[in-house]
Enzyme design. Structure first.
Site, short mmCIF file in Angstrom:
data_model
loop_
_atom_site.label_atom_id
_atom_site.label_comp_id
_atom_site.label_asym_id
_atom_site.label_seq_id
_atom_site.Cartn_x
_atom_site.Cartn_y
_atom_site.Cartn_z
N HIS A 13 0.80 -1.22 0.00
CA HIS A 13 0.00 0.00 0.00
C HIS A 13 0.84 1.29 0.00
O HIS A 13 0.79 2.06 -0.93
CB HIS A 13 -0.91 0.03 1.24
CG HIS A 13 -1.80 -1.15 1.41
ND1 HIS A 13 -2.93 -1.38 0.64
CD2 HIS A 13 -1.75 -2.17 2.30
CE1 HIS A 13 -3.52 -2.50 1.04
NE2 HIS A 13 -2.83 -2.99 2.04
O1 RIB Z 1 -5.16 -0.14 4.62
C1 RIB Z 1 -3.76 -0.10 4.44
C2 RIB Z 1 -3.15 0.94 5.30
O2 RIB Z 1 -3.38 0.65 6.67
C3 RIB Z 1 -1.61 1.04 5.16
O3 RIB Z 1 -1.20 2.36 5.41
C4 RIB Z 1 -1.12 0.13 6.24
O4 RIB Z 1 0.18 0.49 6.72
C5 RIB Z 1 -2.14 0.40 7.32
O5 RIB Z 1 -1.73 1.57 8.01
#
Ligand code: RIB
Ligand code: CA
Length: 311
Positions: free
Chosen positions: A241
């Site tokens: 992500h």
């Molecule tokens: O949904 C993904 C996000 O939530 C990313 O930033 C991961 O590190 C968590 O913080």
């Protein structure tokens, strides 16, 4: 002329790779790292950010601790995804570099007020509590922000924390509302994009094969981190992500999307933290975010490998 940025983060293995990518990229000037409670509680996110900086050989980076809980709601963490420490996988030593004494929100305000208009890009990759409180504490910072490029939310993908909400927005939906209604240009990297950035196993092994401390530790982090989403979604790799935010700054052509009105659910418990993305313009509201739904995954992973090989 490198681009000044601030990363606001809740490390988190994917956050760690975003920080490493920024540190490996001379196009960016990392003014500092502000940490927030999210994946794990604040003491751990503040320690993990410093562990990553020291892994990169950058104990000079200024790291600040921010908010220990969301604005209104209780803290919801994600140890099931990231492990008890938030950075499970490698055995990184406790940090020796100091945490900066100033509160992250105060440093954000002071740093932005001292900047020229449009001078700083904010890169939140965790819950938006610090960013929202800085905007509330001194709205005069808004024109100083070139744009906010954040990982969070979802357009058509549904949630990863509830059926409706992605983790970063779910944890602090009220903070997200403040950010998305601030008038500051927002670029949103939602699950629609990051769920197309699934880590190939061979790519993780290429990181390990770099044979460097960064390569080995990153491979260990991601080998731990990938298992949760693969089991949950049956994906052929874990979604990476947060580095999408930094990659967008470095290579925006790897991404695609469009400007949309985006609203945040802060009332219904059923859809709390949902990012309601008006992709088809049915509300007639003016767009308040660039919503990125597409990514060139091969180009993304190639960029990370190339940059981390230099650390
Ligand atoms: O949904 C993904 C996000 O939530 C990313 O930033 C991961 O590190 C968590 O913080
Ligand atoms: Ca994160």
């Amino acid at each position: 002329m490198s681009r000044p940025i601030i990363i606001d983060t809740d490390p988190g293995q994917d956050d760690a790779v975003a920080i490493l990518l920024a540190l490996a990229s001379p196009e960016l000037e990392l003014l500092g790292i502000t940490t927030v409670a999210g994946n794990v509680p604040l003491p751990l996110t503040a320690a993990n950010a410093r562990k990553v900086c020291e892994l990169a050989g950058r104990p000079d980076v200024k790291v600040f601790a921010g908010c220990a809980r969301p604005m209104l709601r209780p803290l919801h963490t994600a140890e099931s995804v990231h492990g008890r420490t938030g950075l499970d996988g490698p055995d990184l030593p406790d940090p020796t570099m100091p945490l900066q004494p100033q509160h992250a929100v105060d440093w954000l305000v002071d740093t932005l007020l001292a900047a020229e208009d449009g001078g700083v890009t904010l890169c939140p990759i965790g819950p938006l509590t610090n960013i929202a409180l800085a905007l509330i504490k001194d709205p005069a910072i808004a024109p100083k922000i070139r744009e906010i490029v954040l990982m969070g939310g979802a357009a058509f993908e549904g949630g990863n924390t509830t059926p409706a909400a992605e983790f970063n927005i779910y944890v602090d939906p009220h903070a997200a509302h403040v950010v998305f209604t601030s008038g500051v240009p927002v670029t949103m990297v939602p699950l629609d994009c990051t769920h197309k950035a699934l880590m190939p196993r061979a790519w993780i092994e290429e990181l390990r094969a770099l044979g460097t401390p960064v390569g080995r530790a990153t491979a260990a982090m991601l080998s731990f981190y990938e298992r949760y989403d693969q089991a949950k979604y049956g994906m052929h790799g874990g979604p990476l992500h947060d580095p999408c935010v930094i990659a967008y700054l470095l290579a925006p052509g790897l991404f695609g999307g469009k400007d949309c009105p985006v609203a945040i659910e802060t009332a219904s418990e059923t859809t709390m933290g949902m990012t309601v993305v008006d992709w088809w313009g049915t509300t007639g509201h003016p767009p308040n975010a660039r919503v990125l739904t597409d990514i060139d995954a091969d180009g993304f992973f190639g960029l990370i490998l190339e940059r981390l090989s230099a650390l």
